[in-house]
Scaffold this active site. Sequence first.
Site, PDB file in Angstrom:
ATOM      1  CB  ILE A   1      -8.540   3.162   8.825  1.00 41.50           C
ATOM      2  CG1 ILE A   1      -9.140   4.027   7.703  1.00 41.50           C
ATOM      3  CG2 ILE A   1      -9.305   3.361  10.144  1.00 41.50           C
ATOM      4  CD1 ILE A   1      -9.056   5.512   7.918  1.00 41.50           C
TER       5      ILE A   1
ATOM      6  N   GLY B   1     -17.091   1.726   5.340  1.00 42.36           N
ATOM      7  CA  GLY B   1     -17.199   1.081   4.038  1.00 42.36           C
ATOM      8  C   GLY B   1     -18.163  -0.098   4.045  1.00 42.36           C
TER       9      GLY B   1
ATOM     10  CB  SER C   1     -17.643   6.893   5.327  1.00 44.31           C
ATOM     11  OG  SER C   1     -18.465   8.025   5.060  1.00 44.31           O
ATOM     12  CB  CYS C   2     -13.580  10.015   5.975  1.00 41.87           C
ATOM     13  SG  CYS C   2     -13.782   9.657   4.221  1.00 41.87           S
TER      14      CYS C   2
ATOM     15  CG  HIS D   1     -13.186  13.490   1.004  1.00 44.45           C
ATOM     16  ND1 HIS D   1     -13.160  12.834  -0.212  1.00 44.45           N
ATOM     17  CD2 HIS D   1     -13.031  12.518   1.944  1.00 44.45           C
ATOM     18  CE1 HIS D   1     -13.003  11.528   0.000  1.00 44.45           C
ATOM     19  NE2 HIS D   1     -12.917  11.310   1.298  1.00 44.45           N
TER      20      HIS D   1
END
Lengths: 361, 361
Positions: free
Chosen positions: B12, B110, B139-140, B220
Amino acid sequence: MIQVGVNGYGTIGKRVADAIRAQPDMAVAGVAKTSPNFEAKVALERGYPLYAVDAERTAAFDDAGFDLAGTVDELVADSDVVVDATPAGVGAENAELYREHDTPAIFQGGEDPDVAEVSFNARASYEAARGADSVRVVSCNTTGLSRLFAPIAEAYGIEKARVTLVRRGGDPGQTDRGPINDTLPDPVEIPSHHGPDLNTVFPDLDVDTMGMKVPATLMHTHSVNVTLEREADAESVRELLDAESRLFVLPPELDIDGAGKLKEFAQDAGRPRGDCWENCIWGDSITVEGRDLYLFQAIHQEADVVPENVDAVRAVADTADREESTTLTEDAIGLDGRIGGTLRDPVARSPAVADGGRDDD
Amino acid sequence: MIQVGVNGYGTIGKRVADAIRAQPDMAVAGVAKTSPNFEAKVALERGYPLYAVDAERTAAFDDAGFDLAGTVDELVADSDVVVDATPAGVGAENAELYREHDTPAIFQGGEDPDVAEVSFNARASYEAARGADSVRVVSCNTTGLSRLFAPIAEAYGIEKARVTLVRRGGDPGQTDRGPINDTLPDPVEIPSHHGPDLNTVFPDLDVDTMGMKVPATLMHTHSVNVTLEREADAESVRELLDAESRLFVLPPELDIDGAGKLKEFAQDAGRPRGDCWENCIWGDSITVEGRDLYLFQAIHQEADVVPENVDAVRAVADTADREESTTLTEDAIGLDGRIGGTLRDPVARSPAVADGGRDDD
């Protein structure tokens, strides 16, 4: 003894033949195969009479030194019931042959529903199939969902069900399949075919399904949501499902995180080919939020329809009711007490570790 | 110019540093790293002042011949805002350092929510973060769902949302992660942490989430169900989502079936590192059954929080409102017209293909 011909001896056919042989009231009249590959070799070693799917194919078997009992039309003529386990779409082409011989036929879920009179799941539609000339055992995923939804609908009513099916890309032997390192919506369109297929078993079920494909070969995994008509708590749902012989509610202490450990458990337990005939439901995943039930289940695509095919034979032969048939089937193959039951005494319970070739040839 | 320190220069941090450098109103004060690996080498080549995360680590950089500008406390002292992109849990340990220097800090998803005053998503909670001393960019996955749910909630209201998150096992460089050839419920318990995390952004949202892990590294993939409060049709939902700059509704004619082709598209378009900053929503999956909306979306876990971090800097610096900030951010990095827009003129739009080292050191 019901003489059963098995047309197609691949992933499903070979398992169904072994399960048929294990039954006290059935015998394998023979198995039909397109080519003399490793599976044909095992069929002969197990003592199954081997038939070629048509006359043009017999030379290949002769060249390979494989003794043929004949061609498939002879097998159909000699069978009381035929299980068609040919690839999707081929079953429909075979339907005329079965009709010509007036032999009741069991098709697989890869066929369109109109191939047969009844879409079959032993838990949900056994009685409708009794005495039918043709039934279609619904696909592995639809079988897994039918087994789950039948008791839930009876106990709580289903207002709406929503399922995401995370499907294995291919079976372990399907080395031409993908994906590699990707997660594909498959199909992109919603619903996937599974929802409408479930409606062939439960015409009034309101269900939406979404399909995906991932780089795994061992099992499908479903994330299931059911909005119940009546209130429930997770513990009572757990008990309800645990009482079903073809649902295996995984206790957390087994420490099973996925399909790999499930298959290893089944292998250690002496299950033939490491087969998981039951839906494998993670007990700790069973959750109720308001009237929304959630759970994860794994479905062994190579195996869960096997006991259903055996029951379908009895249904069309009309020799037993559902309770009698499912009990007979499960006792004969060792599906009592779920995989854990088999673990206690694998040799006595597993037909595959016994010598073949005694009761049906 | 807002001087921004980036503490942590991994997956990141390195992306955020490049995006910060591309902004007209920001400069990278420096980046801090634990070890002199390949990423540290690229940081130096890009002209970012390189700091060691603590004094004990400087020897390793010296041994590798990497010039250090100092240690992280100096970087924090020299920064107007610090972006903490350290591994999950380390950010909370760093919070005291930022407070000592009275430097506003941006944490990553996180960390636990209580690490910061506000859980941040540019679309959903920008205004709440203005002038805050600390924010946490969610978070993503939570970012991807926040971007999606904000416009849907505004247009139709959300009665209930249910999401299955089929998560990549690890990033491409995380070679110690799994699974291989398996599909794991992860966590087995429901809800996964994503539902409660969404509630840090949308306190009143009724959402249940289920997590899984599969052998894929690229993105994802979410299967999303939203029961809307008001009727809608698929086409109007599609138009609503298509109007959002950080939602890319994939037209079917692009023939993109999964994350592999998405990444390849982004690479061909000249996107730095092939990053997909937008949610990638399959247009053909957008379906409405009654008041139930369904869709599939892919989330690039390495990239979607990058523009959010940039906006978070302006929010805590309180130099722009949401509309101004998101437009600035997107124009500067080339996130206009979604990935397709970049494709038309990649060299002009992509900051990564320009030479580094000019505007912030």
